[in-house]
Motif scaffolding. Structure first.
Motif, short mmCIF file in Angstrom:
data_model
loop_
_atom_site.label_atom_id
_atom_site.label_comp_id
_atom_site.label_asym_id
_atom_site.label_seq_id
_atom_site.Cartn_x
_atom_site.Cartn_y
_atom_site.Cartn_z
N ALA A 191 0.82 -1.21 0.00
CA ALA A 191 0.00 0.00 0.00
C ALA A 191 0.86 1.26 0.00
N VAL A 192 1.86 1.32 0.87
CA VAL A 192 2.69 2.51 0.94
C VAL A 192 3.55 2.65 -0.30
N LEU A 230 8.92 13.78 4.75
CA LEU A 230 7.52 13.35 4.63
C LEU A 230 7.43 11.92 4.13
N ALA A 231 8.25 11.59 3.13
CA ALA A 231 8.23 10.22 2.60
C ALA A 231 8.64 9.23 3.69
N GLY A 232 9.68 9.59 4.47
CA GLY A 232 10.07 8.73 5.59
C GLY A 232 8.98 8.63 6.64
N GLY A 233 8.29 9.75 6.88
CA GLY A 233 7.21 9.75 7.87
C GLY A 233 6.04 8.87 7.45
N VAL A 234 5.74 8.86 6.14
CA VAL A 234 4.62 8.03 5.65
C VAL A 234 4.92 6.55 5.87
N SER A 241 10.28 1.04 7.54
CA SER A 241 11.49 1.83 7.75
C SER A 241 11.36 3.22 7.13
N MET A 242 11.75 4.26 7.87
CA MET A 242 11.76 5.62 7.32
C MET A 242 12.71 5.73 6.14
N ALA A 243 13.83 5.02 6.22
CA ALA A 243 14.82 5.08 5.14
C ALA A 243 14.25 4.54 3.83
#
Length: 657
Positions: A191-192, A230-234, A241-243
């Motif tokens: 999904a992400v 923001l991408a890491g936060g999503v 993983s934020m990375a």
């Protein structure tokens, strides 16, 4: 509270500056300096940082920005093309390493849960260090061994997620719970992934197009940081993983026209935060616990390096990668990774491992990561050392009709654009030559085209002997790295003291050093380009061509002395050692109160300050190379040439004595 945090940050910054300066003197990577600063400032040494956990979140942002930068290097089609390496090689490496270490730990008497935890922790490698070191090397991320390493590291970052889910469940038991949690994590991941791909393809290009039209550097930098975080936060919101999110965002922008600007803007923040991350890694090391079990630490580090290297090498051979690339990738991926510290803390929290094992794992991580910069930087050299015999026989067979006992020939070290141009002119004049290059793809394509080029590292004496260095009339070195060129010149002079050696460099920064080690001629591209431009300008200005060529020959004989020194501008690179390798020109206006007024140049003796007077302006007239008996008058302007620190001393002497 705020005063304490400020004090701790100030002390940590001071320790980092000191360590980097110290390590720089020994030509050691800054990563080791950051690790040392963290150890010194950590709770078990000087105790400047009372709670390292406070800095973990900020330090983790360094990894986020690093993966965002890595994503810029990979387009979506390129990642699809690499899917076999990511999902195939990467997954097999993680599973095989986990199983081998798990079985070994179980044989030593650890419970099955603890063995699994240790295997998972040690199966991961350091994305931060490996990618940072590869990004600093020319084509480090683009050659085959670099792509293998990056592919495995990308899968390892994905594998962190199921490990984070599995550890808490293992402490409770229940196979159904583990399966359900992993299935839900997979759904979240899909999904992400779809969400970020959609945003990156349709929204981000339009956002940056609007930002670009605003022509505001600050707005562009802030937007870049916002997108990465923001991408890491999503992904973090979805339990991933934020990375990984930052990598996907960077990958989506990797094909845009803003790629290079994004990379340039993110670099300063990335490097600073990465430095903070490495200091937090150093803080985790419990010196006293390590000292008690030091012998186990050394055995564990050696065992880890050997096991992971053999696993990676075996997998690469199974998928039919070249032996050189397999060994190089194995060398680069044999350490423990930064996510291993996260998993160690989680395993300790869930009582899967004891505190002694946790301390040992942290020690293994710090030590193995500390030697990783050396391993990555010297991967080619170590590979050449391990497999040289095989390499020699492998590549000799690929050169049909190559004669090793020829004499009076030319050897070209480096078959890039410059080397190939030289080869074309030699071929046109029927001068025998042979070229050496360490890029297997370039060598293969050139051989197919009929070029006399051989695969080999020119810093290896056996390779040079194979192309009859002792009977060569001339050696041409076209390498991009002047330091490597110095090593090659020294080696050539040891093997054949009579050989003429011509070295190509980008500028005259290392001209004297190359001459000292035995270079016959050094050709600085920038200065030679300037001379060619001067030739055209003077010719178009009506200067006789004979006079022009005479002037150019004189400049080359004088080692471009007339072209040394320049007036520095605001954007001149003065970082590191470069500051004292450049010569500046500086104009000094001498007023009535100046110390030099009334004195001759001989009396002033500026040569004792290692400064040279190259001109004097008086009454709007310029005197080139003024004589030593000329006496300085009020309103004279002296033009001096020297290195930056000497310029400052000379000016202070002329004005104040």
């Amino acid at each position: 509270m705020q005063d304490t945090i400020f004090k701790e940050m100030l002390l940590l910054l001071a320790a980092s500056v000191f360590m980097i300066s110290l390590f720089r003197r020994f030509n050691l990577t800054p990563i080791l300096a950051y690790l040392a600063a963290g150890i010194v400032a950590g709770p078990t040494a000087l105790g400047w940082i009372s709670s390292p956990d406070k800095m973990n979140l900020i330090a983790e942002l360094g990894i986020v920005l690093l993966l965002f930068s890595l994503g810029l290097e990979f387009s979506f089609p390129k990642l699809i093309a690499m899917r076999k390496m990511v999902l195939g090689t990467g997954s097999v490496q993680v599973c095989a390493t986990l199983i081998v270490i798990m079985l070994f730990c179980f044989a030593l008497g650890l419970p099955i849960e603890a063995s699994f935890a240790v295997g998972a922790i040690l199966a991961l490698s350091s994305t931060a260090i490996v990618i940072k070191q590869l990004s600093e090397k020319s084509n480090g991320l683009k050659d085959r061994k670099g792509q293998i390493a990056v592919s495995v590291l990308l899968f390892q970052d994905i594998a962190v997620v199921p490990f984070l889910i599995t550890f808490p469940i293992l402490s409770q038991g229940g196979d159904v719970a583990i399966g359900h949690a992993l299935f839900m994590a997979l759904l979240k991941g899909i999904a992400v992934f779809v969400l970020l791909i959609a945003i990156g393809k349709w929204l981000l290009p339009r956002v940056f197009a609007e930002i670009g039209q605003a022509r505001s550097d600050e707005l562009f930098v802030l937007t870049t940081l916002l997108v990465a975080l923001l991408a890491g936060g999503v992904t973090h919101l979805f339990g991933l993983s934020m990375a990984l999110g930052a990598f996907l965002a960077g990958m989506m922008l990797g094909e845009s026209q803003y790629k290079h600007q994004l990379e340039a803007d993110i670099r300063p923040f990335r490097d600073i935060l990465m430095g903070l991350f490495f200091t937090t890694v150093g803080m985790r090391l419990d010196i006293y616990a390590i000292w008690v079990q030091f012998h186990w630490l050394i055995l564990s580090v050696v065992g880890l390096l050997l096991v992971k290297a053999m696993v990676v090498y075996a997998i690469c051979q199974v998928v039919k990668e070249k032996r050189t690339d397999s060994v190089a990738a194995a060398i680069m991926l044999c350490q423990m990774g930064e996510f291993g510290f996260v998993l160690t803390a989680l395993a300790l929290e869930n009582e899967l491992i004891s505190s002694d094992i946790a301390s040992l794992l942290i020690g293994v991580g710090v030590v193995s990561m500390a030697i990783t910069p050396f391993l990555v930087s010297n991967a080619e050299r170590l590979t050449n050392f391990i497999l040289f015999g095989d390499l020699q026989s492998q590549h000799q067979d690929k050169i049909p009709g190559f004669t090793y006992n020829q004499s009076d020939h030319v050897i070209i070290c480096g078959f890039g654009r410059v080397g190939q141009t030289v080869a074309r002119f030699l071929k046109a004049e029927a001068i025998p030559y042979v070229a050496l290059d360490f890029d297997p793809i370039r060598v293969q394509e050139a051989q197919v085209a009929g070029e006399r080029v051989h695969f080999g590292d020119v810093r290896n004496a056996m390779i040079l002997n194979a192309v009859s260095i002792k009977t060569a009339r001339l050696v041409i070195i076209t390498l991009d790295d002047a330091i490597k060129s110095q090593t090659v010149v020294s080696l050539i002079k040891d093997l054949n003291p009579d050989a003429k050696v011509v070295v190509r460099t980008s500028d005259d920064e290392h001209l004297n050093q190359l001459k000292e080690v035995g270079a016959t001629e050094v050709v600085p591209e920038k200065l030679e380009g300037s001379l060619m431009l001067v030739l055209h300008v003077l010719y178009r200005s009506g200067v006789p061509i004979k006079r022009i060529f005479s002037r150019l020959r004189r400049e080359r004989r004088n080692q471009y002395n007339f072209m040394h020194g320049f007036f520095p501008g605001e954007n001149v690179d003065l970082g590191g050692e470069r500051r004292e390798q450049l010569e500046f020109l500086h104009a000094i206006s001498l007023q009535e109160t100046a110390y030099a007024i009334g004195k001759t140049l001989k009396e002033l003796n500026l040569s004792s300050l290692r400064a040279e007077v190259i001109g004097l302006r008086r009454n709007n007239q310029e005197i080139e190379q003024p004589p030593e008996d000329i006496r300085i008058e009020i309103d004279d302007v002296l033009i001096i040439r020297a290195r930056p620190s000497r310029v400052e001393k000379a000016e202070r002497f002329l004005l104040e004595g």
